[in-house]
Motif scaffolding. Structure first.
Motif, PDB file in Angstrom:
ATOM      1  N   LYS A 139      76.805  27.343  37.612  1.00 48.87           N
ATOM      2  CA  LYS A 139      76.198  27.795  38.855  1.00 48.87           C
ATOM      3  C   LYS A 139      76.299  26.672  39.888  1.00 48.87           C
ATOM      4  N   LEU A 140      76.558  27.054  41.132  1.00 47.85           N
ATOM      5  CA  LEU A 140      76.690  26.062  42.204  1.00 47.85           C
ATOM      6  C   LEU A 140      75.463  26.106  43.105  1.00 47.85           C
ATOM      7  N   ASN A 141      74.826  24.961  43.265  1.00 53.83           N
ATOM      8  CA  ASN A 141      73.762  24.798  44.251  1.00 53.83           C
ATOM      9  C   ASN A 141      74.218  23.764  45.268  1.00 53.83           C
ATOM     10  N   PHE A 142      74.039  24.049  46.530  1.00 52.55           N
ATOM     11  CA  PHE A 142      74.554  23.184  47.585  1.00 52.55           C
ATOM     12  C   PHE A 142      73.443  22.278  48.115  1.00 52.55           C
ATOM     13  N   LEU A 143      73.835  21.056  48.436  1.00 57.05           N
ATOM     14  CA  LEU A 143      72.877  20.039  48.837  1.00 57.05           C
ATOM     15  C   LEU A 143      71.985  20.517  49.984  1.00 57.05           C
ATOM     16  N   GLN A 144      70.690  20.314  49.801  1.00 62.03           N
ATOM     17  CA  GLN A 144      69.683  20.584  50.817  1.00 62.03           C
ATOM     18  C   GLN A 144      68.864  19.310  51.025  1.00 62.03           C
TER      19      GLN A 144
END
Length: 362
Positions: A200-205
């Motif tokens: 799963k890909l989570n993008f920088l926040q």
């Protein structure tokens, strides 16, 4: 009768929540540069919602939606194993699906891996920042973190094979400037070496707020949208991911929105917003913090209600349309998160379909 007025049974005009995010601690044993949880220490744990209170909330959620899912949240939630397995066990006992993302450091033995796949969450995700050990360890702040995360995935896979468990074993990847052009080898490592079920890909926040400098977000938010989208498309074609083109368009929009921002060092305090509204947490999620306060978002900027007694969760959900109206205008960067985004990353199964639940246990 108003739309928000509680009735004897669940109001059919308002769908019940699908996910309940339950925070059980607020500390971590890694020192991730992109996260703030290792800056806290659970010093106020005596005032947290106790075990009986968490069970009460879980049981009420199950009554509202027997097909719902619970996400165990931290900190590193496995630092409190008794609380962790109590939540997972109660979910199983009332027929709820349970999900969890952990850093893998507490899954060190065959025995713990077997306990995880038989007594723990139905879906277990291990956080991994890269297929490159040096990048993962540097950004996670502790040497050897990569080896521990990978060992955890392998132990869980072996335990599932031995026990016949149906638990899903995933890897959760954080995508930022240093790895956004390396997704193809990242997918290859996760799917073909670790043999996890999914990456799963989570993008920088952002991680920090108005009073703390968000050094990592300021230094690592720059991603080339063309390169990122091209890399994801190559992965989709090579690994048969079945990615949703609407989700991919939202990813591009998110990266372009960040590029158009300013004052990145202020983190959540910066004025940067996404061009489009991509969140719908207010339609399907309840977040319950350490103290038992329910919200429709992890942000404390929106109204929350303490869950002190049986029925409070239901009352909150049915009386939260003022919050929903306010949140429909929110374009904060967290809208791209797995937890809250409206569009799922894959076309099949449908966006946000729940994992197949194990039968309720006696």
């Amino acid at each position: 009768m108003s739309r928000d007025e509680p009735t004897g049974g669940f109001d059919a005009r308002i769908d019940p929540p699908r996910f309940l995010f339950l925070l059980i601690n607020s500390r971590c044993n890694l020192k991730c540069e992109h996260c703030s949880f290792w800056h806290t220490d659970d010093a106020d744990k005596a005032n947290y919602l106790d075990r009986a209170g968490r069970r009460r909330v879980l049981s009420e959620f199950a009554a509202m939606n027997p097909a719902g899912a619970v996400v165990i949240c931290g900190g590193e939630s496995m630092l409190d194993l008794e609380d962790y397995f109590d939540v997972a066990g109660h979910c199983r006992s009332v027929g709820l699906t349970c999900l969890s993302v952990v850093n893998g450091t507490r899954i060190r033995t065959d025995a713990m891996a077997e306990r995880m796949v038989t007594e723990g969450p139905h879906e277990i995700s291990i956080s991994l920042n890269s297929h490159r050990p040096d990048l993962h360890d540097r950004t996670r702040g502790v040497p050897g973190a990569f080896d521990k995360a990978c060992r955890a995935v392998r132990l869980l896979k072996a335990a599932r094979d031995r026990t016949g468990s149906t638990s899903r074993i995933y890897v959760m990847g954080l995508i930022f400037d240093e790895n956004h052009r390396e997704l193809e080898p990242f997918y290859d490592f996760v799917l073909n070496d670790l043999k996890a079920d999914k990456l799963k890909l989570n993008f920088l926040q952002p991680s920090f707020g108005d009073t703390e400098v968000d050094h990592f977000f300021a230094a690592h938010h720059k991603m080339d949208p063309d390169d990122l989208v091209a890399e994801i498309r190559r992965c989709d074609e090579r690994f048969g991911l079945g990615l949703n083109p609407v989700w991919l368009a939202n990813v591009r929009m998110y990266v372009e929105s960040i590029a158009a921002g300013q004052h990145y060092e202020k983190g959540w305090g910066a004025p940067t917003r996404t061009r489009a509204h991509i969140c719908n947490t207010y339609e399907r999620n309840v977040m319950v913090d350490h103290y038992g306060t329910a919200r429709l978002c992890f942000s404390t900027d929106f109204r929350g209600v303490p869950l002190r007694a049986e029925g409070d969760l239901r009352k909150f959900w049915l009386s939260a349309n003022d919050i929903r109206c306010e949140m429909r205008k929110c374009n904060r960067l967290c809208g791209i998160s797995h937890s809250v985004r409206r569009i799922g990353s894959t076309l099949s199964p449908a966006a946000y379909s729940l994992p197949v639940r194990a039968p309720a246990e006696a």
